[in-house]
Write an enzyme that holds these catalytic residues in place. Sequence first.
Site, PDB file in Angstrom:
ATOM      1  N   ASP A 152       0.840  -1.210   0.000  1.00 21.79           N
ATOM      2  CA  ASP A 152       0.000   0.000   0.000  1.00 21.79           C
ATOM      3  C   ASP A 152       0.870   1.253   0.000  1.00 21.79           C
ATOM      4  O   ASP A 152       0.579   2.236  -0.690  1.00 21.79           O
ATOM      5  CB  ASP A 152      -0.909   0.030   1.243  1.00 21.79           C
ATOM      6  CG  ASP A 152      -1.653  -1.264   1.449  1.00 21.79           C
ATOM      7  OD1 ASP A 152      -2.846  -1.335   1.139  1.00 21.79           O
ATOM      8  OD2 ASP A 152      -1.023  -2.225   1.930  1.00 21.79           O
ATOM      9  N   HIS A 179      -4.022  -3.623   6.418  1.00 20.23           N
ATOM     10  CA  HIS A 179      -3.871  -3.724   4.962  1.00 20.23           C
ATOM     11  C   HIS A 179      -5.272  -4.008   4.430  1.00 20.23           C
ATOM     12  O   HIS A 179      -5.680  -5.154   4.247  1.00 20.23           O
ATOM     13  CB  HIS A 179      -2.907  -4.861   4.613  1.00 20.23           C
ATOM     14  CG  HIS A 179      -2.869  -5.200   3.146  1.00 20.23           C
ATOM     15  ND1 HIS A 179      -2.594  -4.270   2.174  1.00 20.23           N
ATOM     16  CD2 HIS A 179      -3.068  -6.379   2.493  1.00 20.23           C
ATOM     17  CE1 HIS A 179      -2.621  -4.862   0.974  1.00 20.23           C
ATOM     18  NE2 HIS A 179      -2.915  -6.139   1.156  1.00 20.23           N
TER      19      HIS A 179
END
Length: 317
Positions: A152, A179
Site C-alpha cells: 500500500d 492492509h
Amino acid sequence: MSNVIKSRKAAVIGCGFVGSATAFTLMQSKLFSELVLLDVNREKADGEAIDISHGVPFAAPMKIYAGDYDDVADAAIIIVTAGANQKPDETRLDLVHRNVEIYKSIIPEIASRNFGGILLIVSNPVDILTYVALRLSGLPENRVIGSGTVLDTARMKYALGEHLRVDSRSVHSYIVGEHGDSEIAVLSSTNISGIPLDTFCEMRGYDNPKMELDEIAESVKNSAYDIIAKKQATYYGIAMSVRRICACIIRNERSILPVSSMMHGEYGIRDITLSMPAVLGLDGVETHVPISLNEDETTRLIQSAEILKGIAEGLEL
C-alpha cells in the site's frame, strides 16, 4: 531446539498467482541460492519450480524445487501465500474464516519441525493471519511478520510521484493500520526528500491540494479492488514487496518498512498485529518506529486496530 538455518534458503508455501510471482521475483533477486516451493497440489509446485528454473541462466545459480514440510525446516525465511483468493466485491476481511482454516493445516506443520527462521505472512487478510500464525506457531513475536502495508505504501508513493511529477523513490510516506479498508495514509508527515507535502504541492502549482490528496489516498486503498475487477487477482506488486522485505532481512539492512507485527501499547494499541513502520533486519522486527500522526490519523489508527481486534477475538485458535 530450533533447526540450524541455511541463510540463503527460502521457501514459498502456496503456488497460486502470488506465490508463483513471488518465487519468480526471488529467483531474479539473487538473494537466495535455494528455493523450495510447496502447494497442496504437488504437481503445480513442481511445474512452477521447473518453469522458473529455466530463467536461472539469466540470473544466478539457484536450486529451485518442489518439496514438503521437511524441506522447509531449515529455511531462513518461509513465505506463506497460501489461501483463498479475494473475489470481486469481496473485502480482505471476508476471507478470514476460509484462510484461518487453511492456516490451521499449515502453521502447526512448520512449528512441529522446530523452525528457526523468519515466518513471513502474505495471505489476506494479512494482519489477522499474522496474528493467527503467531498464536498457532508459538514462535517469538519478532520472527512472525506480515507483509502488511508495504505494498500500500509503495502504491501511495507511486501515485504521489505521478501526481507531483517526481521520482516516487523521493516520496517518503507511510500507510499504516490494516492492509485493507480501514488503512490510514499518513499525509501529515509525508515529505518529498525532506520538503513537506503541502509545500511541494504549492511548488507544483496545486493551490488547494487536500481534496486531490484525499482522492489519491482513496484510490490507493481501492486499487486492489480495481485490479481484481479487471484481471481477477493482484500479484506483481505484492511479489516485489515480498522481495523487498526478504532483502531487508537477509542483508540485515535494518531498513524501516511498514510490516505487520504485534503491538504493545503504541498509540494505546496492544494485543493485535497491524502495520506500523518497524526496523527490520536479520532477526525480523527489532522495534517499531514512532511516526508523527495528527489527531485524525491517530483516531483512525485506533479504529482500525479495534476492527482487527474484534475479528481476532472471534476466532477459535
